[in-house]
Each structure stands twice: as C-alpha cells, then as structure tokens.
Motif scaffolding. Structure first.
Motif, mmCIF file in Angstrom:
data_model
loop_
_atom_site.group_PDB
_atom_site.id
_atom_site.type_symbol
_atom_site.label_atom_id
_atom_site.label_comp_id
_atom_site.label_asym_id
_atom_site.label_seq_id
_atom_site.Cartn_x
_atom_site.Cartn_y
_atom_site.Cartn_z
ATOM 1 N N CYS A 244 0.961 -1.089 -0.036
ATOM 2 C CA CYS A 244 -0.058 -0.239 0.087
ATOM 3 C C CYS A 244 0.700 1.211 -0.075
ATOM 4 N N ALA A 245 1.977 1.115 0.883
ATOM 5 C CA ALA A 245 2.695 2.488 0.829
ATOM 6 C C ALA A 245 3.513 2.498 -0.486
ATOM 7 N N GLN A 246 3.936 1.698 -1.180
ATOM 8 C CA GLN A 246 4.760 1.723 -2.414
ATOM 9 C C GLN A 246 3.776 2.285 -3.660
ATOM 10 N N HIS A 247 2.382 1.765 -3.376
ATOM 11 C CA HIS A 247 1.569 2.368 -4.310
ATOM 12 C C HIS A 247 0.757 3.381 -4.158
ATOM 13 N N ALA A 248 1.076 4.282 -3.006
ATOM 14 C CA ALA A 248 0.550 5.575 -2.648
ATOM 15 C C ALA A 248 -0.997 5.085 -2.136
ATOM 16 N N HIS A 249 -1.179 4.126 -1.511
ATOM 17 C CA HIS A 249 -2.505 3.821 -1.115
ATOM 18 C C HIS A 249 -2.569 3.852 0.434
ATOM 19 N N ILE A 250 -2.199 5.341 0.743
ATOM 20 C CA ILE A 250 -1.814 5.682 2.111
ATOM 21 C C ILE A 250 -3.072 5.256 3.000
ATOM 22 N N GLU A 251 -4.381 5.913 2.723
ATOM 23 C CA GLU A 251 -5.411 5.551 3.678
ATOM 24 C C GLU A 251 -5.738 3.967 3.721
ATOM 25 N N LYS A 252 -5.331 3.318 2.932
ATOM 26 C CA LYS A 252 -5.759 2.041 3.113
ATOM 27 C C LYS A 252 -4.499 1.311 4.109
ATOM 28 N N ALA A 253 -3.463 1.726 4.022
ATOM 29 C CA ALA A 253 -2.219 1.422 4.959
ATOM 30 C C ALA A 253 -2.831 1.717 6.284
ATOM 31 N N PHE A 254 -3.190 2.951 6.636
ATOM 32 C CA PHE A 254 -3.749 3.178 8.009
ATOM 33 C C PHE A 254 -4.882 2.274 8.373
ATOM 34 N N ASP A 255 -5.632 1.983 7.434
ATOM 35 C CA ASP A 255 -6.712 0.961 7.610
ATOM 36 C C ASP A 255 -6.302 -0.334 8.060
ATOM 37 N N LEU A 256 -5.366 -0.548 7.353
ATOM 38 C CA LEU A 256 -4.794 -2.112 7.648
ATOM 39 C C LEU A 256 -4.385 -2.239 9.081
ATOM 40 N N HIS A 503 9.728 12.002 -15.085
ATOM 41 C CA HIS A 503 8.506 11.866 -14.398
ATOM 42 C C HIS A 503 7.557 13.008 -15.150
ATOM 43 N N THR A 504 8.027 13.989 -15.500
ATOM 44 C CA THR A 504 7.081 14.998 -16.052
ATOM 45 C C THR A 504 6.690 14.757 -17.628
ATOM 46 N N ALA A 505 7.813 14.159 -18.206
ATOM 47 C CA ALA A 505 7.814 13.650 -19.577
ATOM 48 C C ALA A 505 6.713 12.292 -19.655
ATOM 49 N N ILE A 506 6.653 11.601 -18.737
ATOM 50 C CA ILE A 506 5.961 10.295 -18.734
ATOM 51 C C ILE A 506 4.506 10.832 -18.408
ATOM 52 N N LYS A 507 4.093 11.834 -17.742
ATOM 53 C CA LYS A 507 2.739 12.366 -17.470
ATOM 54 C C LYS A 507 2.265 12.825 -18.993
ATOM 55 N N ARG A 527 1.848 5.569 -11.047
ATOM 56 C CA ARG A 527 0.776 5.093 -11.999
ATOM 57 C C ARG A 527 0.608 6.381 -12.734
ATOM 58 N N PHE A 528 0.697 6.294 -13.873
ATOM 59 C CA PHE A 528 0.630 7.538 -14.943
ATOM 60 C C PHE A 528 -0.614 7.232 -15.746
ATOM 61 N N GLU A 529 -1.648 8.094 -15.542
ATOM 62 C CA GLU A 529 -2.735 8.102 -16.420
ATOM 63 C C GLU A 529 -3.670 9.290 -16.626
ATOM 64 N N ASP A 530 -3.742 9.729 -17.979
ATOM 65 C CA ASP A 530 -4.262 10.954 -18.565
ATOM 66 C C ASP A 530 -3.554 12.229 -17.856
ATOM 67 N N GLY A 531 -2.275 11.907 -17.901
ATOM 68 C CA GLY A 531 -1.428 13.368 -17.668
ATOM 69 C C GLY A 531 -1.303 13.371 -15.964
ATOM 70 N N SER A 534 0.170 8.866 -9.808
ATOM 71 C CA SER A 534 -0.431 8.625 -8.503
ATOM 72 C C SER A 534 0.211 9.130 -7.269
ATOM 73 N N CYS A 535 1.514 9.557 -7.464
ATOM 74 C CA CYS A 535 2.302 9.817 -6.241
ATOM 75 C C CYS A 535 1.711 11.493 -6.068
ATOM 76 N N GLY A 536 1.076 12.178 -7.034
ATOM 77 C CA GLY A 536 0.534 13.537 -6.764
ATOM 78 C C GLY A 536 1.791 14.453 -6.903
#
Length: 539
Positions: A244-256, A503-507, A527-531, A534-536
């Motif tokens: 969860c931490a590596q994939h930026a699912h932070i709230e899910k990590a806290f929930d776990l 990172h900018t280019a892949i967006k 995870r890059f999608e539509d510009g 996921s890391c914000g």
C-alpha cells in the motif's frame, strides 16, 4: 516416563516451552526420548539457545543423539546462524553414522543454507542417497536468500520434474524470486500451481504472492490474495502494508494498521517502518509523528531505519531544520541511511548549503555505499563544488566500485527487455527511437519543455537535451507503446530513482498516448494516467 514424554510434547504444541522444561526437570529417569522431546520443544518454539544448551547437557550425561535429536540441534544452529556449532554437530552425525538418514541429512542442508554456507549445503545435498521436501526446500530457500535466483528456479524446476511435492516454504522462496526479478508471468504460473496443490491458503505463500503482485505493479492482485487467505500471519500483514505504501494507497495502509489492532495482531518494528514509509510518501508529518511515538507504547525502541524514515518524512515535507533536530536528538549515532534521507530532502528542496553539510558528515563516516557516493557527488555538483563532486566519484573508482548503471525493463511473454540510457542494441531500436521522436513532437505541442537541470554535468545545453531525452525508462515505454495491445498497461521497472524531468515527460506520454503507464523506481510505484501520477508529484 512415557507420561512425561507426552506432557512435554503437549506443552510444546500449546506453545508453553517452560512448562515442558519443568516436566522434564521433574522426570527422574531421563531417556533419549525425553531429551529428544525437550530439545525439539525449544527448537520448535523459537528458543534455539535453550535447545543447544540442553543438547550439550545431554552429551554430558553420555546420551547419544539420534535421528530425532540431530534435526532439532541443526534447526537451532540455523536459527542462530551458528555455523561452527552446526558444523560440529554435523561431524558428530558423520561419526555416529546418521549422515545417511534422510531427516538428518535434510536438517544439515537446511542448517548450512541458513548460515549462508551454500556450497557446504549443496555438497551434502548432492551426496544424499534420498532427498525429501525439506532438503529440496532448504536448498531452494538458501539460494533465494543469497540472491542466486537462477539456481533457485532451476532447482525448483528439477524438483517438479522429479515429481516431488514441494512444500509452502519452497513455493514461497520461488515466488519471492519472481517478485524480486519482476517475473510476473512466471509468478502467475507458480501461483496457479499453488492453487492446484492447495498451498494458496498458506500465509507464507500468501505473503510472497502479495509481494510478487505488488512488486510487479499489480496492486489489485495483491489485494485479492490478501483477502482470500483465511489466516494471516504478521509477515502477510507487513507485506500488504508495504505494498500500500509503495503504491500510494496511504489511507488503505492506515486502515490495515487499525485492522491489525482490532484482531490483536501485535505490530513489530517492520510494521512501523511500513507505516512511516507510507507517511513519508504522503507528506503526512503529524501522522508520522503519531506512529513514531506509538512504537514506544508497543515496547519497540526506534532503530536507525525508523529515525531515517522520520528524517525522510520531514525532509520531503520541506521541514529540513526539524529533520536536523531529529538527527541531533538521536540516542544512537546517525547512520548512512539517516544522512542519506536528509540529502534526499535537500535535493528535493534545493537546499545546497545543508546538503553540503550533510555530505561532509557522510565523509566522516568513512566507508559508505556506492549509492551514497553518487548522492554526495550530485549534492556537491548542484552546489557548484565540482572539485568535491569529482573527489566523491574518485573515491568510488579507487575502491574499484562502478556507479550502478541505470536500467529499465519490461516483461513481454517469457522475455524481459532491458534498456540503458541511449541504448541502441535492441533489435527494434530504430522503431523505438522513431516512436520517441514522434511522441516527443506531440508532447511539445501539448506543452512539455525539457528540464535539463537534472543533468549534473558540465556540458552544453544541446548535449543535456540529448542526454535526458533517451533515458532508459523512455526507451522501455516506447517499446511498450509499439508492442503491447492498447488495453494493456505498460509496466516499467527501474533500478534507480526516476528523474524529475522523466516524471514530467511520462505524464505527457500518458496523456498523448492515452495509455496507462506504471513505473516502479527503486523507491515506489508511479501510476501515470491521463497526464497525472498517483504520487501527486510528491516522491
């Protein structure tokens, strides 16, 4: 005497080893069976020092070990990595003729493998007249722990070829190999084999499967495995937390973490590292402080990695002076990882003065890793101290260590395609470079402008543009755009951190191509999608 034997085993299986010891001490006539039961009890209940102490006491009383006692002594040696003691027990087994026994031989293989003596383990393994699941599993696990992945996979394949029913530890080891090498398709095949043999419900296999899918960028698969395992051990909870931490699912990590508390699963030092890691990559300073303090409630003393995580958290959030205060207040001497975390924060927020201060402290540590030398060189170069940067690189050369080459790779079927920056060795490199050229023109029309500040060398602007345009991850993405079907996400793995410009280019690449692009660098997933990523843009 028979009743005492049963009582010792009863308390052992109910995880009350000290009660087993009490029964043993109260037994007036101690047979080899009594000694075997109590030594096995300590080994099975993770009290290896007690097992070895009682083994020595037994020899002092003139009782000869048998095919039940030798494996317990070997298990205890392996748990402690006491290779010399294990070797002496092995010699005793040879002298007493028990070396040919399949259970004793398997325990010897497992002991040497756990002690890192893989050659000795293989010698014993090859000489065994009969091998069982323990001997095969010990060898496979031993090769995995030493990073000899190809040999681990080869042995696993040989075991299957010989019709052996491998156990959950062997499955866990080879799945871990697939995860470390990001061999998703092979990992899926082994997962299927686990389902057929009903080992998919094992928490050891489950934790490896969670790591496999997470490391290969398929977080949905990790969640599915986690939910389907009926009984989860601490290793499995930790594996899901770090995913969860590596994939930026932070709230899910806290929930776990809350779920762990609700089922009375006590967290360990690794659990808190995972949660602090999640806080760091989410920029959640107050939450990080909360979990750092919570460690003491659970009786866990923060180690250097926990302090490094706090420094990383504060540094990434721009609170560099608070990070320095953490370092100054540490009860232990700051390690390379602590100063490295501060350097990372300085690089992100372009505080060259503090970066140089941290770099000078690192030099005082003496021998440091090659990655740290690169960090130092970059810090000095960013501050314009090119002589010090050259000195850091020279120290690396003098030690005979080469800077790690930046590589990116993608998996296609049973093949892994690897790329380095400016690489033209791939069979379809012409098509790859043409694709990058076409995509680059489209990206520029969409507003992309290359940021050459990430090239920390004294070269001209044109050369900097060329250097950054053909970084390894861009080549790998172009290959994916050419060869993968439109509905398939492009998953790229990297051994180094993705640079800011890439990172900018892949967006822009994701927006212009309409594709989902997942990039794993040496720190986390993007995870890059539509510009968007996921890391914000916080990594």
């Amino acid at each position: 005497m028979l009743i005492s034997h049963y009582l010792i085993n009863f308390y052992s299986k109910t995880q009350l080893p000290l009660d087993s010891q009490r029964v043993f001490e109260e037994t007036q006539v101690k047979s080899s069976t009594s000694w075997s039961s109590v030594i096995s009890c300590f080994a099975q209940n993770e009290l290896p020092c007690f097992a070895i102490e009682f083994f020595r006491r037994m020899l002092g009383f003139g009782v000869r070990p048998d095919d039940h006692i030798f494996p317990s002594a070997m298990k205890a040696s392996g748990m402690l990595s006491w290779r010399e003691f294990g070797r002496s027990v092995h010699c005793l087994a040879l002298k007493t003729g028990f070396d040919g026994d399949v259970f004793v031989g398997s325990s010897v293989v497992d002991m040497y493998a756990k002690c890192g003596e893989i050659r000795d383990a293989r010698t014993v393994f090859d000489r065994m007249p009969v091998r069982n699941v323990v001997s095969w599993g010990g060898m496979i696990c031993g090769y995995t722990q030493l990073g000899e992945d190809e040999e681990a996979l080869r042995l696993f394949k040989q075991a299957l070829w010989e019709g052996l029913d491998v156990n959950d530890f062997a499955f866990s080891s080879v799945i871990r190999v697939c995860g470390n090498s990001t061999l998703l398709e092979l990992g899926k095949q082994i997962h299927g084999l686990c389902l057929k043999t009903s080992y998919d419900s094992s928490s050891f296999v489950g934790s490896s499967l969670v790591s496999l899918y997470s490391k290969c960028g398929v977080i949905e698969g990790a969640y599915q495995v986690f939910e389907e395992i009926p009984e989860r051990n601490l290793g499995m909870w930790n594996a899901m937390l770090i995913a969860c931490a590596q994939h930026a699912h932070i709230e899910k990590a806290f929930d776990l973490f809350k779920q762990m508390e609700s089922v009375c699963m006590k967290p360990n030092f690794i659990t808190f590292l995972c949660v602090l890691y999640a806080c760091s990559h989410g920029g959640l300073v107050e939450e990080g402080k909360h979990y750092f303090e919570l460690m003491k409630v659970y009786g866990i003393e923060p180690g250097d990695q926990h302090y490094a995580s706090m420094v990383d958290l504060l540094g990434r959030a721009g609170r560099l002076q608070d990070a320095v205060s953490i370092i100054n207040g540490m009860p232990i001497k700051p390690t390379e990882s602590v100063w490295g975390a501060l350097l990372t924060g300085c690089r992100i927020h372009k505080d060259t003065e503090l970066a140089v201060y941290a770099a000078d402290r690192v030099f005082e540590l003496g021998q440091v890793s090659s990655g740290m030398h690169v960090l130092l060189a970059n810090a000095y170069a960013a501050a314009g101290r090119y002589e010090d940067a050259a000195k850091a690189r020279k120290m690396l050369r003098d030690r005979g260590v080469k800077k790690e080459t930046g590589l990116s790779w993608v998996e296609q079927g049973n093949c892994v395609h690897t790329f380095a920056a400016g690489d033209r060795r791939h069979p379809i490199s012409g098509e790859i470079y043409q694709k990058l050229k076409e995509l680059g023109e489209e990206m520029e029309r969409a507003g992309y402008v290359a940021d050459t500040s990430f090239v920390l060398r004294e070269v001209g602007s044109d050369e900097k543009n060329q250097a950054i345009r053909y970084h390894s991850e861009r080549l790998a993405i172009a290959f994916g755009l050419i060869t993968f079907p439109p509905e398939r996400p492009i998953r790229v793995m990297k051994n180094l951190r993705v640079c800011g410009d890439c990172h900018t280019a892949i967006k822009f690449m994701s927006k212009c191509s309409g594709r989902v692009i997942i990039v794993r660098d040496n720190n986390r997933f993007h995870r890059f999608e539509d510009g968007k990523c996921s890391c914000g843009d916080y990594w």
